[in-house]
Design a protein around this motif. Structure first.
Motif, mmCIF file in Angstrom:
data_model
loop_
_atom_site.group_PDB
_atom_site.id
_atom_site.type_symbol
_atom_site.label_atom_id
_atom_site.label_comp_id
_atom_site.label_asym_id
_atom_site.label_seq_id
_atom_site.Cartn_x
_atom_site.Cartn_y
_atom_site.Cartn_z
ATOM 1 N N ILE A 194 3.788 3.568 -4.953
ATOM 2 C CA ILE A 194 3.421 2.431 -5.793
ATOM 3 C C ILE A 194 2.179 1.769 -5.201
ATOM 4 O O ILE A 194 2.036 1.665 -3.997
ATOM 5 N N THR A 195 1.289 1.350 -6.075
ATOM 6 C CA THR A 195 0.093 0.611 -5.676
ATOM 7 C C THR A 195 0.218 -0.790 -6.245
ATOM 8 O O THR A 195 0.692 -0.962 -7.365
ATOM 9 N N ASN A 236 3.805 7.106 -10.476
ATOM 10 C CA ASN A 236 2.652 6.576 -9.734
ATOM 11 C C ASN A 236 2.157 5.296 -10.405
ATOM 12 O O ASN A 236 1.082 5.273 -10.986
ATOM 13 N N PRO A 237 2.932 4.201 -10.330
ATOM 14 C CA PRO A 237 2.532 2.978 -11.020
ATOM 15 C C PRO A 237 1.577 2.110 -10.214
ATOM 16 O O PRO A 237 1.522 2.185 -8.989
ATOM 17 N N LEU A 238 0.843 1.301 -10.948
ATOM 18 C CA LEU A 238 0.066 0.203 -10.373
ATOM 19 C C LEU A 238 0.712 -1.071 -10.890
ATOM 20 O O LEU A 238 0.837 -1.256 -12.106
ATOM 21 N N LYS A 247 -5.639 7.982 -12.136
ATOM 22 C CA LYS A 247 -4.821 7.746 -13.319
ATOM 23 C C LYS A 247 -3.423 7.335 -12.872
ATOM 24 O O LYS A 247 -2.790 8.025 -12.084
ATOM 25 N N TYR A 248 -2.974 6.209 -13.348
ATOM 26 C CA TYR A 248 -1.636 5.722 -13.021
ATOM 27 C C TYR A 248 -0.680 6.083 -14.153
ATOM 28 O O TYR A 248 -1.074 6.126 -15.320
ATOM 29 N N SER A 249 0.583 6.297 -13.808
ATOM 30 C CA SER A 249 1.584 6.568 -14.833
ATOM 31 C C SER A 249 1.736 5.351 -15.737
ATOM 32 O O SER A 249 1.960 5.488 -16.939
ATOM 33 N N SER A 253 8.719 4.960 -12.585
ATOM 34 C CA SER A 253 7.415 5.573 -12.805
ATOM 35 C C SER A 253 6.994 6.380 -11.578
ATOM 36 O O SER A 253 7.259 5.987 -10.449
ATOM 37 N N ILE A 292 0.368 0.912 -15.763
ATOM 38 C CA ILE A 292 -0.149 -0.284 -15.110
ATOM 39 C C ILE A 292 0.656 -1.443 -15.669
ATOM 40 O O ILE A 292 0.680 -1.664 -16.884
ATOM 41 N N GLN A 302 -4.600 4.671 -21.255
ATOM 42 C CA GLN A 302 -3.786 4.258 -20.105
ATOM 43 C C GLN A 302 -2.724 3.273 -20.573
ATOM 44 O O GLN A 302 -3.023 2.314 -21.277
#
Length: 131
Positions: free
Chosen positions: A91-92, A62-64, A2-4, A60, A6, A36
């Protein structure tokens, strides 16, 4: 995973399908990942992708950040992500291939992006800094 948030960054002036692919990906992510947060962000000048990725990573937890672009646009996003990572942020990044050659995508990415995100299938790769 789960990302904060996207965020899909695209160039509305691209000669390719940057905006179209970004909108389609956002639609599919919203359908597959109920609840999401998915946002579309357009660039407005050269280098803007780097600034946007950095800003998102700073705001954020943990963003993607997905770049709907060619290699140059993705390079900007990666540079912003690496700057934020150097400052301790997580970050991803991801890529929707919307360029001419899409060298990075062809050589590194495997499988359909939305399905990989849903599975939490992120892959770490090495990054070289050349000066």
């Amino acid at each position: 995973m789960k990302y904060s948030t996207i965020a899909i960054i695209y160039n509305p002036n691209s000669t390719g399908q940057s905006e179209e692919l970004a909108r389609e990906c956002a639609k599919n992510l919203r359908a597959e990942l109920k609840g999401q947060k998915v946002e579309l962000i357009k660039t407005t000048y050269a280098g803007h992708g780097e600034e946007l990725a950095y800003s998102i990573a700073k705001k954020s937890k943990n963003p993607l950040v997905i770049s709907s672009s060619g290699d140059g646009g993705y390079n900007e996003v990666v540079n912003g992500a690496m700057k934020a990572q150097h400052e301790g942020r997580v970050i991803t990044t991801g890529l929707l291939p919307a360029g001419n050659a899409n060298d990075h995508y062809v050589n590194v990415h495997h499988g359909e992006l939305v399905k990989r995100i849903k599975r939490g299938d992120a892959k770490k790769i090495d990054l070289l800094k050349i000066t």
